[in-house]
Motif scaffolding. Structure first.
Motif, short mmCIF file in Angstrom:
data_model
loop_
_atom_site.label_atom_id
_atom_site.label_comp_id
_atom_site.label_asym_id
_atom_site.label_seq_id
_atom_site.Cartn_x
_atom_site.Cartn_y
_atom_site.Cartn_z
N THR A 159 0.99 -1.06 -0.13
CA THR A 159 -0.07 -0.12 -0.06
C THR A 159 0.92 1.36 0.03
OG1 THR A 159 -1.90 -1.13 1.38
CG2 THR A 159 -1.82 1.32 1.15
N VAL A 160 0.69 2.25 -1.04
CA VAL A 160 1.72 3.36 -1.01
C VAL A 160 0.73 4.63 -0.89
CG1 VAL A 160 3.00 4.71 -2.55
CG2 VAL A 160 3.06 1.90 -2.77
N ASP A 161 1.24 5.41 -0.16
CA ASP A 161 0.56 6.84 -0.02
C ASP A 161 1.05 7.76 -0.80
OD1 ASP A 161 -1.37 6.10 2.27
OD2 ASP A 161 0.25 6.39 3.66
N THR A 162 0.27 8.40 -1.59
CA THR A 162 0.71 9.66 -2.62
C THR A 162 0.05 10.80 -2.23
OG1 THR A 162 -1.12 8.91 -4.00
CG2 THR A 162 0.90 7.85 -4.25
N PRO A 163 0.47 11.92 -2.70
CA PRO A 163 -0.18 13.21 -2.36
C PRO A 163 -1.75 13.26 -2.86
CG PRO A 163 2.15 13.61 -3.36
CD PRO A 163 1.75 12.29 -3.59
N ALA A 164 -1.98 12.52 -3.78
CA ALA A 164 -3.36 12.62 -4.22
C ALA A 164 -4.22 11.59 -3.37
CB ALA A 164 -3.39 12.10 -5.82
N GLY A 165 -3.72 10.43 -2.73
CA GLY A 165 -4.64 9.62 -2.12
C GLY A 165 -3.68 8.34 -1.92
N ARG A 166 -4.28 7.00 -1.71
CA ARG A 166 -3.50 6.11 -1.42
C ARG A 166 -3.84 4.94 -2.56
NH1 ARG A 166 -4.61 3.93 4.68
NH2 ARG A 166 -3.40 5.78 4.86
N GLU A 167 -2.93 4.10 -2.64
CA GLU A 167 -2.76 3.12 -3.74
C GLU A 167 -2.85 1.89 -3.01
OE1 GLU A 167 0.34 3.86 -6.23
OE2 GLU A 167 -0.62 5.19 -7.73
N VAL A 168 -3.38 0.71 -3.13
CA VAL A 168 -3.60 -0.46 -2.83
C VAL A 168 -3.29 -1.48 -4.09
CG1 VAL A 168 -4.97 -2.28 -1.96
CG2 VAL A 168 -5.39 -0.11 -1.30
N LEU A 169 -1.93 -1.88 -3.93
CA LEU A 169 -1.40 -2.79 -5.07
C LEU A 169 -1.32 -3.96 -4.70
CD1 LEU A 169 1.40 -0.27 -6.04
CD2 LEU A 169 -0.63 -0.52 -7.18
N VAL A 170 -2.00 -5.07 -5.59
CA VAL A 170 -2.05 -6.57 -5.10
C VAL A 170 -1.22 -7.31 -6.27
CG1 VAL A 170 -3.55 -8.42 -4.89
CG2 VAL A 170 -4.26 -6.31 -3.86
N ALA A 171 -0.10 -7.90 -5.77
CA ALA A 171 0.41 -8.82 -6.99
C ALA A 171 -0.04 -10.28 -7.24
CB ALA A 171 1.81 -8.87 -6.73
N VAL A 172 -0.46 -10.67 -8.52
CA VAL A 172 -0.92 -11.88 -8.88
C VAL A 172 0.13 -12.45 -9.59
CG1 VAL A 172 -2.78 -13.24 -9.98
CG2 VAL A 172 -3.12 -10.76 -8.82
N GLN A 173 0.76 -13.62 -8.97
CA GLN A 173 1.88 -14.21 -9.77
C GLN A 173 1.38 -15.45 -10.34
OE1 GLN A 173 4.86 -14.64 -6.76
NE2 GLN A 173 5.57 -12.51 -7.07
N GLY A 174 2.22 -16.12 -11.04
CA GLY A 174 1.90 -17.47 -11.70
C GLY A 174 1.34 -17.51 -13.01
N GLY A 175 1.15 -16.37 -13.67
CA GLY A 175 0.58 -16.24 -15.14
C GLY A 175 1.80 -16.55 -15.93
N GLU A 176 1.36 -17.03 -17.28
CA GLU A 176 2.42 -17.10 -18.27
C GLU A 176 3.12 -16.17 -18.77
OE1 GLU A 176 0.18 -18.97 -21.54
OE2 GLU A 176 -0.41 -21.15 -20.37
N ARG A 177 2.67 -15.17 -18.77
CA ARG A 177 3.30 -13.86 -19.32
C ARG A 177 4.00 -12.98 -18.08
NH1 ARG A 177 -1.06 -10.81 -22.89
NH2 ARG A 177 -2.35 -11.54 -20.82
N GLY A 178 3.78 -13.46 -17.06
CA GLY A 178 4.56 -12.79 -15.70
C GLY A 178 3.46 -12.29 -14.76
N THR A 179 3.80 -11.37 -13.87
CA THR A 179 3.19 -10.85 -12.76
C THR A 179 2.29 -9.96 -13.28
OG1 THR A 179 4.99 -11.38 -11.42
CG2 THR A 179 3.08 -9.86 -10.64
N VAL A 180 1.10 -9.93 -12.74
CA VAL A 180 0.01 -9.09 -12.92
C VAL A 180 -0.12 -8.14 -11.60
CG1 VAL A 180 -2.49 -8.52 -13.46
CG2 VAL A 180 -1.41 -10.50 -14.66
N VAL A 181 -0.30 -6.84 -11.92
CA VAL A 181 -0.55 -5.87 -10.67
C VAL A 181 -1.88 -5.26 -10.84
CG1 VAL A 181 0.11 -4.00 -9.24
CG2 VAL A 181 1.99 -5.39 -10.51
N VAL A 182 -2.84 -5.54 -9.67
CA VAL A 182 -4.11 -4.77 -9.52
C VAL A 182 -4.05 -3.71 -8.75
CG1 VAL A 182 -6.53 -5.31 -9.04
CG2 VAL A 182 -5.17 -6.84 -9.71
N ARG A 183 -4.36 -2.68 -9.17
CA ARG A 183 -4.28 -1.21 -8.48
C ARG A 183 -5.73 -0.80 -8.12
NH1 ARG A 183 -4.44 4.29 -10.06
NH2 ARG A 183 -3.30 5.46 -8.77
N ALA A 184 -5.81 -0.42 -6.72
CA ALA A 184 -6.97 0.28 -6.45
C ALA A 184 -6.63 1.44 -5.73
CB ALA A 184 -8.08 -0.62 -5.54
N PHE A 185 -7.12 2.72 -6.24
CA PHE A 185 -6.90 3.79 -5.84
C PHE A 185 -7.97 4.59 -5.06
CE2 PHE A 185 -6.47 8.58 -6.37
CZ PHE A 185 -5.12 8.72 -5.91
N VAL A 186 -7.59 5.00 -3.79
CA VAL A 186 -8.50 5.72 -2.83
C VAL A 186 -8.15 7.07 -2.74
CG1 VAL A 186 -9.54 5.76 -0.59
CG2 VAL A 186 -8.86 3.63 -1.56
#
Length: 427
Positions: free
Chosen positions: A104-131
């Motif tokens: 979870t990363v705090d930025t001047p505009a708000g807060r980013e919730v970053l969830v890493a999804v591993q195991g895919g054939e092409r690499g890691t997928v990152v899901v970003r939810a911004f508050v």
């Protein structure tokens, strides 16, 4: 004292409220941010579950559903440079999450919730939810307003309680002060009703004991004065017998009048000594009393060939002096004229209304040698063989009524005594 207790209550209550409300306000803000972050994290994890299925259609549908239902912008960063959902910059946090670490990363505009999804054939997928910052603070303003109103109400309650406490302390203290002033004015019957804390009740009881003791001492002294005055009746009676035995009837009548004056004075002293407490404010008609006393002394003035000029007001003038005290005062002043000036010396008596404020102004002048002492009103000061108490007694009588006395030698010669009497009781 009441104001100081109120200020003390304000200071103490304010410190307690600050120590209590400031951490609570910070906690409310933190809980609001955590609640919004938790909701965003839930939606990000639901999208991450769909991303783990490695089905682009299912992932795209889940992103649209999460962005619409949750109200939180969802962005899925695919391996490489592709993404799904809301456009968002690929910041350092995303690069760090692409290595397989959910953060979870705090930025001047708000807060980013970053969830890493591993195991895919092409690499890691990152899901970003911004508050955004507004969602992080949602509800905080109302909560702070409620806390502020609660603190203000508690502060008002504290001030009210302190004011009631101050009243319970000040009321008995004020009563003690009022009784002290009444005692100073001569009301020896004034007493305190002990109330309040034990210390103040003890002060009130001590003041009552002091007033009772003063009353006892004054009673003893006045009885002693009355006894001494009563003893003077014997020599006065002897003088009356001597006057009755004189062959010259005119002289006997003149001496008899003097003896009558002395006897009245002795009776007045006895009455004043036995009168323990004055009932109300004394008052009398100064025009009538001064006229009667001047008429009494005019016989002696005629015998001594003293020209007398009398100037009295036409209307009654009420002064704040008892009839007996005023008569004694006039007698003392006229006696000084006869005692300290030679026979044939003219004198004048004038009585006019005192302005402003009511009362009367009595002026007695003579054509004698004047006063030998610069300040003849001092107690015991005399330029002749007298005791020097006459002017002092007259001065105290005038001052007790709210006036004063001035005695001086006129520039043209002769003495002048000006006595101002205060107003009598209000009708």
């Amino acid at each position: 004292m009441r104001r100081r207790l109120a200020l003390l209550a304000v200071a103490t209550t304010s410190l307690v409220l600050i120590a209590f409300l400031v951490p609570l306000a910070v906690l409310v803000r933190t809980l609001a941010a955590e609640r919004a972050t938790a909701a965003a994290t839930t939606w990000a994890q639901s999208v991450a579950t769909a991303a783990a299925l490695d089905d682009p259609k299912v992932l795209e549908a889940t992103v649209r559903q999460a962005s619409g239902a949750g109200g939180v912008p969802i962005t899925v960063f695919l391996p490489g440079h592709g993404f799904l959902g809301a456009p968002a910059p690929r910041g350092p946090g995303v690069e760090l999450a692409a290595r397989g670490r959910s953060i979870t990363v705090d930025t001047p505009a708000g807060r980013e919730v970053l969830v890493a999804v591993q195991g895919g054939e092409r690499g890691t997928v990152v899901v970003r939810a911004f508050v955004d910052a507004e969602r992080l603070r949602r509800g905080v303003g109302w909560a702070w307003l409620v806390l502020g109103l609660t603190g203000l109400a508690l502060l008002l309650v504290g001030i009210t309680v302190a004011d009631r406490l101050a009243r319970s302390l000040i009321r008995p203290v004020g009563q003690v002060a009022e009784v002290s002033r009444r005692l100073a004015r001569g009301d020896l019957r004034a007493r305190v009703e002990p109330a309040g804390p034990p210390e103040i009740r003890e002060v009130g009881s001590a003041l009552n004991h002091l007033a009772a003791r003063i009353r006892e001492l004054l009673a003893h002294e006045r009885e002693a004065v009355a006894d001494l005055s009563h003893r003077l009746r014997t020599p006065v009676t002897a003088l009356r017998l001597e006057a009755d035995g004189m062959r010259d009837r005119d002289e006997a009548e003149r001496v008899g009048r003097v003896v009558d004056s002395v006897e009245r004075m002795v009776d007045q002293i006895i009455r004043e000594a036995r009168r323990f407490d004055r009932e109300g404010v004394p008052g009398c008609d100064a025009t009538r009393v001064v006229g009667e006393r001047v008429a009494f002394w005019s016989a002696l003035a005629e015998d001594q060939d003293r020209p007398l000029r009398l100037d009295l007001a036409d209307d009654p003038i009420t002064v704040g002096v008892s009839e007996h005290d005023l008569a004694a005062c006039v007698d003392l002043l006229l006696e000084n004229v006869f005692a300290h000036t030679p026979d044939g010396t003219p004198f004048a008596v004038g009585l006019t209304p005192r302005r402003p404020g009511g009362g009367a102004r009595l002026v007695i002048t003579d054509e004698g040698p004047g006063f030998a002492h610069p300040d003849p009103t001092g107690r015991g000061v005399s330029g002749g063989a007298s005791t020097g108490l006459g002017l002092d007694i007259a001065r105290r009588t005038a001052e007790e009524s709210g006036g004063g006395l001035l005695a001086r030698t006129r520039a043209s010669g002769g003495a002048e005594v000006v006595v101002e009497f205060g107003p009598g009781p209000a009708r």
